[in-house]
Design a protein around this motif. Structure first.
Motif, short mmCIF file in Angstrom:
data_model
loop_
_atom_site.label_atom_id
_atom_site.label_comp_id
_atom_site.label_asym_id
_atom_site.label_seq_id
_atom_site.Cartn_x
_atom_site.Cartn_y
_atom_site.Cartn_z
N MET A 1 94.56 -10.94 -26.81
CA MET A 1 94.46 -9.80 -25.94
C MET A 1 93.71 -8.68 -26.66
O MET A 1 92.63 -8.31 -26.25
N PHE A 2 94.30 -8.14 -27.72
CA PHE A 2 93.61 -7.13 -28.51
C PHE A 2 93.05 -7.81 -29.74
O PHE A 2 93.68 -8.67 -30.33
N ASP A 3 91.87 -7.40 -30.13
CA ASP A 3 91.25 -7.96 -31.32
C ASP A 3 91.59 -7.08 -32.52
O ASP A 3 90.80 -6.23 -32.93
N ILE A 4 92.79 -7.29 -33.05
CA ILE A 4 93.26 -6.49 -34.18
C ILE A 4 93.33 -7.40 -35.39
O ILE A 4 94.03 -8.40 -35.38
N GLY A 5 92.62 -7.05 -36.43
CA GLY A 5 92.61 -7.84 -37.64
C GLY A 5 93.60 -7.31 -38.67
O GLY A 5 94.36 -6.35 -38.44
N PHE A 6 93.62 -7.95 -39.81
CA PHE A 6 94.55 -7.56 -40.86
C PHE A 6 94.28 -6.15 -41.36
O PHE A 6 95.21 -5.37 -41.61
N PHE A 7 93.02 -5.77 -41.50
CA PHE A 7 92.67 -4.45 -42.00
C PHE A 7 93.19 -3.35 -41.06
O PHE A 7 93.72 -2.34 -41.53
N GLU A 8 93.06 -3.55 -39.74
CA GLU A 8 93.55 -2.56 -38.78
C GLU A 8 95.07 -2.44 -38.84
O GLU A 8 95.62 -1.34 -38.77
N LEU A 9 95.78 -3.58 -38.96
CA LEU A 9 97.24 -3.54 -39.07
C LEU A 9 97.68 -2.80 -40.34
O LEU A 9 98.65 -2.02 -40.34
N LEU A 10 96.99 -3.03 -41.42
CA LEU A 10 97.30 -2.35 -42.68
C LEU A 10 97.09 -0.85 -42.55
O LEU A 10 97.91 -0.03 -43.00
N LEU A 11 96.02 -0.44 -41.88
CA LEU A 11 95.73 0.97 -41.65
C LEU A 11 96.81 1.63 -40.79
O LEU A 11 97.29 2.74 -41.11
N VAL A 12 97.27 0.97 -39.74
CA VAL A 12 98.32 1.50 -38.87
C VAL A 12 99.63 1.63 -39.65
O VAL A 12 100.37 2.63 -39.51
N ALA A 13 99.95 0.63 -40.49
CA ALA A 13 101.18 0.68 -41.29
C ALA A 13 101.14 1.85 -42.27
O ALA A 13 102.14 2.58 -42.45
N ILE A 14 100.02 2.10 -42.89
CA ILE A 14 99.90 3.22 -43.86
C ILE A 14 100.04 4.56 -43.13
O ILE A 14 100.74 5.46 -43.60
#
Length: 140
Positions: A1-14
């Motif tokens: 559905m959404f094209d969210i990669g590992f880098f984006e998830l890491l950025l949201v977590a930080i």
């Protein structure tokens, strides 16, 4: 559905860690996960109810059947076309060509007598008998 990669998830977590703080972050993630789960269940229940009301399963089945019928029709036309293109007129064979085995009927004549008149065939048959002598003719 959404094209969210590992880098984006890491950025949201930080960003979440900096904004919310380390003490409240696990509780916030749990709450967001529960709300997302509830939202997904609600959407899927609404979708199932709409599909049931609209009869989309029947429409899908009918479309599937129509697709299969089109494919069958196309296949039949293809087969008919190939048969028509490859059809060879049967060749009429002479009557003697239809005989697979020689005639074994007792009335059949041997090959050497087949073309001769009946009187000649009988004459040859009589020649095969033992010759009669004049003595035998006189006794009769």
């Amino acid at each position: 559905m959404f094209d969210i990669g590992f880098f984006e998830l890491l950025l949201v977590a930080i960003v979440g860690l900096l904004v919310i703080g380390p003490e409240r972050l696990p509780e916030t993630i749990r709450s967001v996960s529960l709300w997302i789960g509830r939202l997904k269940r609600s959407i899927s229940a609404t979708k199932a109810e709409l599909e049931q009301q609209l009869g989309t399963e029947d429409i899908r089945r009918q479309l599937h059947n129509e697709t299969i019928m089109r494919e069958l029709k196309a296949s039949r036309e293809e087969i008919e076309r190939v048969l028509k293109d490859n059809y060879v007129e049967p060749v009429e064979l002479p009557d003697h060509a239809h005989m697979d085995e020689p005639d074994t009927h007792p009335s059949a004549t041997p090959d050497n007598q087949q073309d001769q008149p009946a009187s000649e065939a009988n004459g040859k048959a009589n020649e095969n008998k033992a010759p009669t002598t004049d003595v035998q003719k006189n006794n009769d």
